[in-house]
Every structure is written in structure tokens, then in C-alpha cells.
Design a protein around this motif. Structure first.
Motif, PDB file in Angstrom:
ATOM      1  N   ALA A  88       9.766  -8.064  56.782  1.00  0.00           N
ATOM      2  CA  ALA A  88       9.775  -8.192  55.321  1.00  0.00           C
ATOM      3  C   ALA A  88      10.497  -7.006  54.679  1.00  0.00           C
ATOM      4  O   ALA A  88      11.275  -7.181  53.735  1.00  0.00           O
ATOM      5  CB  ALA A  88       8.344  -8.297  54.785  1.00  0.00           C
ATOM      6  N   ALA A  89      10.280  -5.800  55.199  1.00  0.00           N
ATOM      7  CA  ALA A  89      10.944  -4.608  54.669  1.00  0.00           C
ATOM      8  C   ALA A  89      12.452  -4.693  54.886  1.00  0.00           C
ATOM      9  O   ALA A  89      13.238  -4.380  53.986  1.00  0.00           O
ATOM     10  CB  ALA A  89      10.390  -3.352  55.332  1.00  0.00           C
ATOM     11  N   ALA A  90      12.866  -5.139  56.062  1.00  0.00           N
ATOM     12  CA  ALA A  90      14.295  -5.258  56.366  1.00  0.00           C
ATOM     13  C   ALA A  90      14.946  -6.328  55.488  1.00  0.00           C
ATOM     14  O   ALA A  90      16.065  -6.145  55.005  1.00  0.00           O
ATOM     15  CB  ALA A  90      14.493  -5.570  57.841  1.00  0.00           C
ATOM     16  N   GLN A  91      14.261  -7.429  55.272  1.00  0.00           N
ATOM     17  CA  GLN A  91      14.813  -8.483  54.420  1.00  0.00           C
ATOM     18  C   GLN A  91      14.917  -8.021  52.969  1.00  0.00           C
ATOM     19  O   GLN A  91      15.883  -8.344  52.272  1.00  0.00           O
ATOM     20  CB  GLN A  91      13.971  -9.746  54.533  1.00  0.00           C
ATOM     21  N   TYR A  96      18.650  -5.919  48.603  1.00  0.00           N
ATOM     22  CA  TYR A  96      19.085  -4.818  47.738  1.00  0.00           C
ATOM     23  C   TYR A  96      20.492  -4.353  48.096  1.00  0.00           C
ATOM     24  O   TYR A  96      21.306  -4.091  47.216  1.00  0.00           O
ATOM     25  CB  TYR A  96      18.099  -3.647  47.807  1.00  0.00           C
ATOM     26  N   LEU A  97      20.780  -4.241  49.393  1.00  0.00           N
ATOM     27  CA  LEU A  97      22.119  -3.831  49.821  1.00  0.00           C
ATOM     28  C   LEU A  97      23.171  -4.849  49.386  1.00  0.00           C
ATOM     29  O   LEU A  97      24.244  -4.472  48.911  1.00  0.00           O
ATOM     30  CB  LEU A  97      22.169  -3.650  51.339  1.00  0.00           C
ATOM     31  N   GLN A  98      22.855  -6.135  49.543  1.00  0.00           N
ATOM     32  CA  GLN A  98      23.806  -7.174  49.139  1.00  0.00           C
ATOM     33  C   GLN A  98      24.074  -7.121  47.642  1.00  0.00           C
ATOM     34  O   GLN A  98      25.225  -7.219  47.207  1.00  0.00           O
ATOM     35  CB  GLN A  98      23.276  -8.552  49.531  1.00  0.00           C
ATOM     36  N   GLU A  99      23.020  -6.964  46.851  1.00  0.00           N
ATOM     37  CA  GLU A  99      23.205  -6.911  45.404  1.00  0.00           C
ATOM     38  C   GLU A  99      23.989  -5.669  44.986  1.00  0.00           C
ATOM     39  O   GLU A  99      24.872  -5.733  44.129  1.00  0.00           O
ATOM     40  CB  GLU A  99      21.862  -6.966  44.676  1.00  0.00           C
TER      41      GLU A  99
END
Length: 113
Positions: A88-91, A96-99
Motif C-alpha cells: 500500500a505504501a509503495a502504491q 505521488y511520483l506519477q502525479e
């Protein structure tokens, strides 16, 4: 100890400082902080990657270019997950990285304890 995430649409505005800049916070997450900190600690250091540079004790700032580079590390980070909380943390981090990578002028801040 945990790492919170903050996504800003411009250079971050720190309320305690004298600045005429407007607040830039788009969204933030703190629900996966401990699991994210555990995952970051598992990464090998001194590599060409970006995620290992996240400091769990201080703030670390990624601009959109660094976020885009860090996206390439996410498959490896997901492979290192050993429980549902880490997945869940990685997802959450992936979102956030994608945005950040697709929002011109944005910054992702890893807020350490």
C-alpha cells in the motif's frame, strides 16, 4: 518513524517563513509513513537511483524530473514489499511520483520525522 508525502504545484510555501508566495500544497499522505520508511531503508545505497536518497529524519525534495527518474525504480521497490502495508505504501508513492512527474513545476516532498 515514518515518511509523509506532500505534493506541491510549485516551489513549496513554508508558512513559518516570511514569504509572499501562496500555499502550493495539492495533497498529502501520512497513512503509510512507517511502511514507506521500512521500504526506503531496504534500498541499496550509493546507486544511480533516487529513492535511496530519501532521508527518514529530514525532508527530501524531488522536482518533476527527479520524480520521473524515481518512477523507474518502482518495480524494484514493489518487489521488495513483504506485507500488505508495504504494498500500500509503495502504491501510494507510485501515485505521488506519477502525479509529480506529469505536473510541470511540481515538487514531491518526503517529510521525515
Amino acid at each position: 518513524m515514518g515518511i509523509d508525502l506532500q505534493l506541491h504545484n510549485g516551489r513549496p510555501h513554508w508558512p513559518g517563513r516570511r514569504s509572499k508566495r501562496k500555499p502550493t500544497l495539492i495533497r498529502q499522505s501520512s497513512e503509510h509513513g512507517e511502511a514507506l520508511s521500512e521500504l526506503i531503508a531496504k534500498l541499496p545505497v550509493n546507486t544511480s537511483g533516487r529513492l535511496w536518497t530519501v532521508d527518514p529524519y529530514n525532508d527530501t525534495v524531488f522536482n518533476e524530473q527527479v520524480a520521473e527518474a524515481a518512477l523507474r525504480e518502482m518495480p524494484d521497490l514493489l518487489d521488495r514489499c513483504t506485507n500488505d502495508a508495504q504494498v500500500a505504501a509503495a502504491q501510494d508513492l507510485l501515485a505521488y511520483l506519477q502525479e509529480c512527474a506529469t505536473t510541470p513545476g511540481s515538487y514531491l516532498i518526503f517529510v521525515g520525522d
